[in-house]
Design a protein around this motif. Sequence first.
Motif, mmCIF file in Angstrom:
data_model
loop_
_atom_site.group_PDB
_atom_site.id
_atom_site.type_symbol
_atom_site.label_atom_id
_atom_site.label_comp_id
_atom_site.label_asym_id
_atom_site.label_seq_id
_atom_site.Cartn_x
_atom_site.Cartn_y
_atom_site.Cartn_z
ATOM 1 N N CYS A 153 0.823 -1.215 0.000
ATOM 2 C CA CYS A 153 0.000 0.000 0.000
ATOM 3 C C CYS A 153 0.857 1.265 0.000
ATOM 4 O O CYS A 153 0.467 2.284 -0.582
ATOM 5 C CB CYS A 153 -0.943 -0.005 1.211
ATOM 6 N N SER A 154 2.019 1.212 0.620
ATOM 7 C CA SER A 154 2.936 2.356 0.616
ATOM 8 C C SER A 154 3.809 2.358 -0.645
ATOM 9 O O SER A 154 4.540 3.309 -0.895
ATOM 10 C CB SER A 154 3.841 2.316 1.849
ATOM 11 N N MET A 155 3.718 1.292 -1.413
ATOM 12 C CA MET A 155 4.555 1.061 -2.587
ATOM 13 C C MET A 155 6.047 1.047 -2.240
ATOM 14 O O MET A 155 6.889 1.349 -3.076
ATOM 15 C CB MET A 155 4.240 2.056 -3.708
ATOM 16 N N GLU A 156 6.326 0.703 -0.984
ATOM 17 C CA GLU A 156 7.711 0.392 -0.645
ATOM 18 C C GLU A 156 8.122 -0.850 -1.427
ATOM 19 O O GLU A 156 9.275 -1.008 -1.832
ATOM 20 C CB GLU A 156 7.840 0.154 0.859
ATOM 21 N N LYS A 157 7.136 -1.734 -1.627
ATOM 22 C CA LYS A 157 7.308 -2.889 -2.499
ATOM 23 C C LYS A 157 6.233 -2.875 -3.570
ATOM 24 O O LYS A 157 5.137 -2.358 -3.360
ATOM 25 C CB LYS A 157 7.244 -4.191 -1.690
ATOM 26 N N PHE A 158 6.557 -3.468 -4.726
ATOM 27 C CA PHE A 158 5.643 -3.496 -5.865
ATOM 28 C C PHE A 158 5.269 -4.940 -6.199
ATOM 29 O O PHE A 158 6.037 -5.864 -5.939
ATOM 30 C CB PHE A 158 6.286 -2.828 -7.082
ATOM 31 N N ALA A 159 4.075 -5.099 -6.779
ATOM 32 C CA ALA A 159 3.553 -6.442 -7.040
ATOM 33 C C ALA A 159 3.249 -6.660 -8.517
ATOM 34 O O ALA A 159 2.965 -5.719 -9.256
ATOM 35 C CB ALA A 159 2.286 -6.677 -6.211
ATOM 36 N N SER A 160 3.308 -7.922 -8.918
ATOM 37 C CA SER A 160 2.946 -8.338 -10.273
ATOM 38 C C SER A 160 1.967 -9.510 -10.206
ATOM 39 O O SER A 160 2.031 -10.334 -9.298
ATOM 40 C CB SER A 160 4.183 -8.755 -11.071
#
Length: 367
Positions: A153-160
């Motif tokens: 949610c913070s986009m500290e990490k990104f998802a695929s």
Amino acid sequence: MAVLGPLSRISRLGCNLCRNHRLVFYRNSQKRGISSCIDPSYGLTDEQKEFQKVAFDFAANEMAPHMAEWDQKEIFPVETMRKAAQLGFGGIYVRPEVGGSGLSRLDTSIIFEALSTGCVSTTAYISIHNMCAWMIDTFGNDEQRKRFCPDLCSMEKFASYCLTEPGSGSDAASLLTSAQRKGDHYILNGSKAFISGGGDTDVYVVMCRTGSKGPKGISCLVVEKGTPGLSFGKKEKKVGWNSQPTRAVIFEDCAVPVTCRLGNEGQGFNIAMKGLNGGRINIASCSLGAAHASVLLARDHLLVRKQFGETLANNQFLQFKLAEMATKLVASRLLVREAATALQENRADAVSLCSMAKLFVTDECFN
């Protein structure tokens, strides 16, 4: 001299009526400004108008000025997306207790439409990221939600999202990527194709086969970047949408803990399809934003470009074309928002409307 029969006269009358409708629309649009006729804030609540404005401002100030450079240089704009996350756009329809904004599907559509006026490619990736975060929030247990969702949610990490394979696209139930359970791990083998963000993202929501053929043999695993056996193909060369990298995601004896499975074994296909219902609305909303910006750019061009001593805005044929563009945009928006409302309310027609929105809106807005 030929005499017009009744059907021919009706046909000609119909053509004249169509031309008259276009002309009346265009003249009324000139009086009020065509932007008011296609106003995306029409019918929204005050709260929705507020976050729509935030998204429009972000698109205009943080995305549009850099869109061409991102595409030409194939830049994945991580820092810009993290700025968007600070506004609540990293987990728009994820529950607040794990960092999400807790907004509705309609709210989400409004935001993605506004962001896409700045950069469609980047917004489309953000929509996929949101879909992955929602899938973990909805189908994960408390431990999984607390582990993955805040950073997403913070986009500290990104998802695929990893569903498509070289041999299975629309026929998702025939996927071959396998996950054999050995003790407290699944051993994952296979590959996924055309994965948005692949190689640059941190979390992969993977559909894989843990059982027999067909949809009931599919499960869903969350695989983290850096897991031994996870690798990526070369970045795909594309004619556009280069602000989001696209690669194959490859699994070779990739050991994934059983604790990273979302839901039960055999529930993966259902999870994938529920994610895609919202994904269809999201991507159609991105098309709306692109079309909205295009109509306004076309209007501005007609007002300043001159040919044969007058502006193109005085050309009736081009007036008609602009009227048709605006009409199809508004019709598309109404369909998307109806589908979003149906999905939020879990109506029986929701899946059909989501598919209709994806089918109709992406085509019409592309045109």
